[in-house]
Design a protein around this motif. Structure first.
Motif, short mmCIF file in Angstrom:
data_model
loop_
_atom_site.label_atom_id
_atom_site.label_comp_id
_atom_site.label_asym_id
_atom_site.label_seq_id
_atom_site.Cartn_x
_atom_site.Cartn_y
_atom_site.Cartn_z
N GLY A 70 65.01 -52.43 -28.78
CA GLY A 70 65.15 -52.58 -30.22
C GLY A 70 66.41 -51.91 -30.73
O GLY A 70 66.93 -51.00 -30.12
N ARG A 71 66.86 -52.36 -31.87
CA ARG A 71 68.11 -51.90 -32.45
C ARG A 71 68.12 -50.39 -32.67
O ARG A 71 69.09 -49.71 -32.37
CB ARG A 71 68.36 -52.61 -33.76
N ALA A 72 67.05 -49.82 -33.18
CA ALA A 72 67.03 -48.39 -33.53
C ALA A 72 66.95 -47.49 -32.30
O ALA A 72 67.25 -46.31 -32.38
CB ALA A 72 65.86 -48.10 -34.45
N SER A 73 66.55 -48.03 -31.17
CA SER A 73 66.34 -47.18 -29.99
C SER A 73 67.64 -46.85 -29.25
O SER A 73 67.66 -45.96 -28.44
CB SER A 73 65.38 -47.86 -29.03
N HIS A 74 68.72 -47.58 -29.54
CA HIS A 74 69.99 -47.30 -28.86
C HIS A 74 70.61 -46.03 -29.42
O HIS A 74 70.48 -45.72 -30.58
CB HIS A 74 70.96 -48.46 -29.01
N SER A 75 71.30 -45.33 -28.58
CA SER A 75 71.96 -44.09 -29.01
C SER A 75 73.36 -44.39 -29.49
O SER A 75 74.34 -43.91 -28.93
CB SER A 75 71.98 -43.11 -27.85
N ALA A 76 73.47 -45.20 -30.51
CA ALA A 76 74.78 -45.58 -31.03
C ALA A 76 75.23 -44.59 -32.10
O ALA A 76 74.46 -44.21 -32.96
CB ALA A 76 74.72 -46.99 -31.62
N ALA A 77 76.45 -44.19 -32.01
CA ALA A 77 77.03 -43.31 -33.02
C ALA A 77 77.45 -44.15 -34.22
O ALA A 77 77.38 -45.37 -34.20
CB ALA A 77 78.23 -42.57 -32.43
N ASP A 78 77.92 -43.48 -35.27
CA ASP A 78 78.32 -44.20 -36.48
C ASP A 78 79.46 -45.17 -36.23
O ASP A 78 79.51 -46.24 -36.81
CB ASP A 78 78.75 -43.20 -37.56
N ASP A 79 80.39 -44.81 -35.36
CA ASP A 79 81.54 -45.66 -35.10
C ASP A 79 81.32 -46.62 -33.93
O ASP A 79 82.23 -47.29 -33.50
CB ASP A 79 82.78 -44.80 -34.83
N MET A 80 80.10 -46.69 -33.43
CA MET A 80 79.82 -47.47 -32.23
C MET A 80 78.61 -48.37 -32.47
O MET A 80 77.57 -47.91 -32.91
CB MET A 80 79.52 -46.48 -31.09
N THR A 81 78.76 -49.65 -32.16
CA THR A 81 77.62 -50.56 -32.28
C THR A 81 76.66 -50.34 -31.12
O THR A 81 77.00 -49.67 -30.13
CB THR A 81 78.10 -52.03 -32.26
N ALA A 82 75.48 -50.91 -31.21
CA ALA A 82 74.49 -50.77 -30.14
C ALA A 82 75.00 -51.40 -28.85
O ALA A 82 74.81 -50.87 -27.76
CB ALA A 82 73.17 -51.39 -30.55
N THR A 83 75.71 -52.53 -28.96
CA THR A 83 76.27 -53.18 -27.78
C THR A 83 77.35 -52.30 -27.14
O THR A 83 77.39 -52.15 -25.92
CB THR A 83 76.88 -54.55 -28.17
N HIS A 84 78.18 -51.71 -27.98
CA HIS A 84 79.23 -50.80 -27.51
C HIS A 84 78.59 -49.62 -26.76
O HIS A 84 79.03 -49.26 -25.66
CB HIS A 84 80.01 -50.32 -28.73
N ALA A 85 77.56 -49.04 -27.34
CA ALA A 85 76.87 -47.90 -26.70
C ALA A 85 76.26 -48.30 -25.37
O ALA A 85 76.30 -47.54 -24.40
CB ALA A 85 75.80 -47.34 -27.63
N THR A 86 75.73 -49.51 -25.29
CA THR A 86 75.12 -49.98 -24.05
C THR A 86 76.17 -50.13 -22.95
O THR A 86 75.96 -49.70 -21.82
CB THR A 86 74.40 -51.32 -24.29
N VAL A 87 77.30 -50.74 -23.27
CA VAL A 87 78.36 -50.91 -22.28
C VAL A 87 78.89 -49.55 -21.83
O VAL A 87 79.11 -49.31 -20.64
CB VAL A 87 79.50 -51.80 -22.81
#
Length: 157
Positions: A70-87
């Protein structure tokens, strides 16, 4: 979550016992699952199921994986999208080791390119011309490519 603990153990074992080849790919796969879960996804031409992001080597061996919860479960920072954080998560173990990462246009946007370059991860990918921060010439009608045509763009190194 119990599922995440299982995948964390698998990823540790992959890293311990596998030395990935030079060429790696980041992609998403759907594992068919018909029961009800909150993080079930639909990917066009792939059907319903659980989405898993994978880092695989050229022989097809999975070196790392991450389940989309789910979207909220990713550890994405403010400047990073969830996809960016995953990669970034998937490529974390191969930073600065000379590997080349190949991705499709789902993962392609300039901020990710710059971030991977900063962490010494070589990458090659197709792009979507309408992504934020893409050069204007990619979004215009001037860029008329025929089948099998190729336009290459590099920046910096």
């Amino acid at each position: 979550m119990k599922l995440r603990a299982v995948f964390d153990k698998l990823n540790e074992a992959y890293a311990k016992f596998c030395n990935p080849s030079e060429h790696l790919a980041v992609d998403e796969v759907i594992v068919k699952f018909k029961n009800r879960v909150i993080f079930r996804q639909y990917i066009q031409r792939k059907s319903f199921g659980n989405k898993i992001y994978k880092l695989c080597d050229e022989s097809g061996y999975t070196y790392d994986r991450r389940v989309y919860l789910g979207r909220a479960s990713h550890s994405a920072a403010d400047d990073m999208t969830a996809t960016h954080a995953t990669v970034r998560y998937l490529t974390g173990r191969v930073e600065g080791l000379g590997h080349k990462i190949f991705m499709d246009n789902f993962f392609s946007f300039p901020r990710l390119f710059d971030d991977l370059d900063r962490h010494k991860v070589n990458s090659c990918r197709t792009v979507r011309p309408n992504r934020q921060d893409m050069p204007r010439e990619f979004g215009t009608k001037q860029l008329k490519l025929k089948r099998c045509d190729l336009k290459v763009r590099t920046r910096g190194g």
